[in-house]
Scaffold this motif. Structure first.
Motif, PDB file in Angstrom:
ATOM      1  N   VAL A  68      26.332  43.024  43.334  1.00 55.80           N
ATOM      2  CA  VAL A  68      26.721  41.666  42.958  1.00 55.80           C
ATOM      3  C   VAL A  68      27.975  41.246  43.733  1.00 55.80           C
ATOM      4  N   ALA A  69      27.949  40.041  44.276  1.00 55.85           N
ATOM      5  CA  ALA A  69      29.122  39.501  44.979  1.00 55.85           C
ATOM      6  C   ALA A  69      29.565  38.201  44.318  1.00 55.85           C
ATOM      7  N   LEU A  70      30.870  38.042  44.222  1.00 56.12           N
ATOM      8  CA  LEU A  70      31.477  36.788  43.752  1.00 56.12           C
ATOM      9  C   LEU A  70      32.176  36.149  44.948  1.00 56.12           C
ATOM     10  N   ILE A  71      31.773  34.928  45.278  1.00 49.82           N
ATOM     11  CA  ILE A  71      32.350  34.216  46.427  1.00 49.82           C
ATOM     12  C   ILE A  71      33.006  32.942  45.926  1.00 49.82           C
ATOM     13  N   THR A  72      34.292  32.778  46.199  1.00 44.36           N
ATOM     14  CA  THR A  72      34.945  31.523  45.809  1.00 44.36           C
ATOM     15  C   THR A  72      34.720  30.478  46.908  1.00 44.36           C
ATOM     16  N   GLY A  73      34.633  29.225  46.485  1.00 45.53           N
ATOM     17  CA  GLY A  73      34.426  28.137  47.457  1.00 45.53           C
ATOM     18  C   GLY A  73      33.134  28.303  48.232  1.00 45.53           C
ATOM     19  N   ALA A  74      32.031  28.569  47.488  1.00 44.19           N
ATOM     20  CA  ALA A  74      30.767  28.904  48.155  1.00 44.19           C
ATOM     21  C   ALA A  74      29.832  27.712  48.305  1.00 44.19           C
ATOM     22  N   SER A  75      30.271  26.532  47.863  1.00 41.64           N
ATOM     23  CA  SER A  75      29.358  25.386  47.933  1.00 41.64           C
ATOM     24  C   SER A  75      29.179  24.862  49.347  1.00 41.64           C
ATOM     25  N   ARG A  76      30.222  25.006  50.166  1.00 44.03           N
ATOM     26  CA  ARG A  76      30.188  24.392  51.503  1.00 44.03           C
ATOM     27  C   ARG A  76      30.816  25.334  52.528  1.00 44.03           C
ATOM     28  N   GLY A  77      30.643  24.977  53.811  1.00 44.61           N
ATOM     29  CA  GLY A  77      31.396  25.593  54.897  1.00 44.61           C
ATOM     30  C   GLY A  77      31.244  27.103  55.003  1.00 44.61           C
ATOM     31  N   ILE A  78      32.370  27.771  55.193  1.00 47.05           N
ATOM     32  CA  ILE A  78      32.364  29.216  55.438  1.00 47.05           C
ATOM     33  C   ILE A  78      31.819  29.962  54.216  1.00 47.05           C
ATOM     34  N   GLY A  79      32.205  29.526  53.028  1.00 44.20           N
ATOM     35  CA  GLY A  79      31.724  30.195  51.812  1.00 44.20           C
ATOM     36  C   GLY A  79      30.214  30.116  51.686  1.00 44.20           C
ATOM     37  N   ARG A  80      29.662  28.983  52.036  1.00 44.37           N
ATOM     38  CA  ARG A  80      28.201  28.828  52.018  1.00 44.37           C
ATOM     39  C   ARG A  80      27.551  29.802  53.016  1.00 44.37           C
TER      40      ARG A  80
ATOM     41  N   GLY B 282      44.773  29.434  35.892  1.00 44.50           N
ATOM     42  CA  GLY B 282      44.577  30.736  35.248  1.00 44.50           C
ATOM     43  C   GLY B 282      43.375  30.770  34.327  1.00 44.50           C
ATOM     44  N   GLN B 283      43.222  29.711  33.507  1.00 40.22           N
ATOM     45  CA  GLN B 283      42.114  29.680  32.559  1.00 40.22           C
ATOM     46  C   GLN B 283      40.771  29.661  33.293  1.00 40.22           C
ATOM     47  N   ASP B 284      40.708  28.914  34.386  1.00 39.96           N
ATOM     48  CA  ASP B 284      39.461  28.841  35.168  1.00 39.96           C
ATOM     49  C   ASP B 284      39.140  30.197  35.811  1.00 39.96           C
ATOM     50  N   ARG B 285      40.169  30.884  36.294  1.00 39.81           N
ATOM     51  CA  ARG B 285      39.918  32.210  36.899  1.00 39.81           C
ATOM     52  C   ARG B 285      39.370  33.174  35.847  1.00 39.81           C
ATOM     53  N   ALA B 286      39.938  33.096  34.644  1.00 41.18           N
ATOM     54  CA  ALA B 286      39.453  33.972  33.565  1.00 41.18           C
ATOM     55  C   ALA B 286      37.993  33.648  33.252  1.00 41.18           C
ATOM     56  N   THR B 287      37.676  32.354  33.214  1.00 41.37           N
ATOM     57  CA  THR B 287      36.295  31.930  32.939  1.00 41.37           C
ATOM     58  C   THR B 287      35.343  32.459  34.015  1.00 41.37           C
ATOM     59  N   LEU B 288      35.779  32.381  35.251  1.00 47.05           N
ATOM     60  CA  LEU B 288      34.940  32.815  36.377  1.00 47.05           C
ATOM     61  C   LEU B 288      34.610  34.306  36.270  1.00 47.05           C
ATOM     62  N   LEU B 289      35.608  35.098  35.956  1.00 48.50           N
ATOM     63  CA  LEU B 289      35.360  36.542  35.858  1.00 48.50           C
ATOM     64  C   LEU B 289      34.520  36.856  34.624  1.00 48.50           C
ATOM     65  N   GLN B 290      34.803  36.169  33.523  1.00 50.00           N
ATOM     66  CA  GLN B 290      34.026  36.364  32.296  1.00 50.00           C
ATOM     67  C   GLN B 290      32.562  35.997  32.530  1.00 50.00           C
ATOM     68  N   PHE B 291      32.354  34.912  33.239  1.00 54.33           N
ATOM     69  CA  PHE B 291      30.995  34.456  33.579  1.00 54.33           C
ATOM     70  C   PHE B 291      30.260  35.552  34.368  1.00 54.33           C
ATOM     71  N   THR B 292      30.966  36.143  35.316  1.00 57.65           N
ATOM     72  CA  THR B 292      30.367  37.201  36.155  1.00 57.65           C
ATOM     73  C   THR B 292      29.995  38.409  35.295  1.00 57.65           C
ATOM     74  N   LYS B 293      30.909  38.806  34.424  1.00 55.47           N
ATOM     75  CA  LYS B 293      30.648  39.968  33.564  1.00 55.47           C
ATOM     76  C   LYS B 293      29.452  39.695  32.660  1.00 55.47           C
ATOM     77  N   GLN B 294      29.426  38.500  32.063  1.00 52.65           N
ATOM     78  CA  GLN B 294      28.353  38.181  31.113  1.00 52.65           C
ATOM     79  C   GLN B 294      26.991  38.137  31.786  1.00 52.65           C
ATOM     80  N   ASN B 295      26.951  37.585  33.003  1.00 44.67           N
ATOM     81  CA  ASN B 295      25.657  37.406  33.658  1.00 44.67           C
ATOM     82  C   ASN B 295      25.162  38.657  34.364  1.00 44.67           C
ATOM     83  N   PHE B 296      26.080  39.506  34.821  1.00 46.92           N
ATOM     84  CA  PHE B 296      25.641  40.630  35.660  1.00 46.92           C
ATOM     85  C   PHE B 296      26.120  42.006  35.180  1.00 46.92           C
ATOM     86  N   SER B 297      27.148  42.037  34.355  1.00 52.39           N
ATOM     87  CA  SER B 297      27.705  43.318  33.878  1.00 52.39           C
ATOM     88  C   SER B 297      28.161  44.236  35.008  1.00 52.39           C
TER      89      SER B 297
END
Ligand code: NAP
Length: 263
Positions: A4-16, A70-85
């Motif tokens: 599993v990979a988490l990529i920030t800013g993945a909607s466009r450009g280099i992240g895409r 900070g709250q958004d970063r916590a949500t992002l990691l929590q989302f990753t854990k919940q969906n993929f463990s």
């Protein structure tokens, strides 16, 4: 089970581009973006198609989060854990250019704060949170678990552009961030890398296209062309495939040779 990979800013450009490359390698993906849901959905669809074209089946999830908060970063990691463990690779890619290029002597504190928050503080504390999660997973899985962290900095980490000092300072900070986390995490089997792109054709550089066209035509880069998102993505792909197992804290220049001193 896929990595599993988490990529920030993945909607466009280099992240895409990185997302598409990792999809082809069979990674399940968490694609982060800030606000451009349509672009993120298009990237997710294209990732699924790219994986299928090479016979891989992957899961792709989207997560809107502003990495400067900070709250958004916590949500992002929590989302990753919940969906993929699990999580095997963090790619710190999201970043912004100054809203307005201003001479160093006219530069504003507001722009400085924004760029430091998004480009440096966000990646720093996301990396910290992900590193803690990696250590938890390693305690369960053992030494065969060797996750990785990649940060997309820039030639601006060492190139002084006096009309966007805030951007340069934020990118220079990412180089030290890579060194710090590499030194701290090496003993736990976690390798950390910095990729320094040069001039890459994306939305971020579309407004200065003519300027860079001329500079490249006049020999700015030994390899005389613009970089593509895929040039950066291939370097991330090599790291993701563990092709640099005895390297950590290093810089990979993806810049057409821009960094070379020439005489
Ligand atoms: P881009 O085309 O402008 O795309 C930026 C991406 O980052 C988008 O996905 C955007 O999401 C996301 N983003 C922006 N602010 C965010 C935030 N606060 N939280 C979460 N996501 C955020 O930029 P790019 O050219 O691909 O650049 C990607 C990275 O490479 C940046 O770190 C940049 O500094 C670096 N870089 C670029 C170049 C170049 O020449 N292009 C060269 C060297 C380094 P939305 O779509 O939702 O807005």
């Amino acid at each position: 089970m896929n990595q599993v990979a988490l990529i920030t800013g993945a909607s466009r450009g280099i992240g895409r581009g990185i997302a598409l490359q990792l999809a082809r390698l069979g990674f399940d993906l968490v694609l982060n973006y800030r606000s451009n849901r349509d672009a993120a959905e298009a990237t997710a669809r294209d990732c699924a198609t790219a994986a299928m074209a090479v016979g891989k089946e992957i899961l792709v999830e989207l997560c809107a989060a502003d990495i400067s908060k900070g709250q958004d970063r916590a949500t992002l990691l929590q989302f990753t854990k919940q969906n993929f463990s699990r999580l095997d690779l963090l790619v710190n890619n999201a970043g912004v250019a100054p809203r307005e290029r201003r001479d160093l002597l006219e530069a504003t504190e507001e722009s400085f704060d924004e760029l430091i928050d998004v480009n440096l503080k966000g990646p720093f504390f996301l990396t910290q949170a992900v590193a803690r999660y990696f250590l938890e997973l390693r305690a369960k899985v053992g030494a065969k678990f060797r996750p990785k962290i990649v940060t997309i900095s820039s030639i601006s980490a060492y190139t002084a552009s006096v009309n966007r000092g805030d951007y340069c300072v934020s990118k220079a900070g990412l180089s030290m961030m890579t060194a710090l986390f590499a030194a701290r995490l090496a003993g736990a089997g976690i390798n950390v890398y910095e990729i320094r792109p040069g001039i890459i054709a994306t939305d971020m550089t579309s407004g200065v296209k003519e300027k860079y066209d001329a500079l490249i035509a006049n020999g700015l880069t030994p390899i005389p062309r613009w970089g593509e998102a895929d040039d950066v993505a291939r370097a991330v792909g090599a790291i993701a495939q563990d092709l640099f197992p005895f390297s950590t804290g290093g810089v990979i220049n993806v810049d057409g040779g821009f960094h070379l001193r020439r005489l």
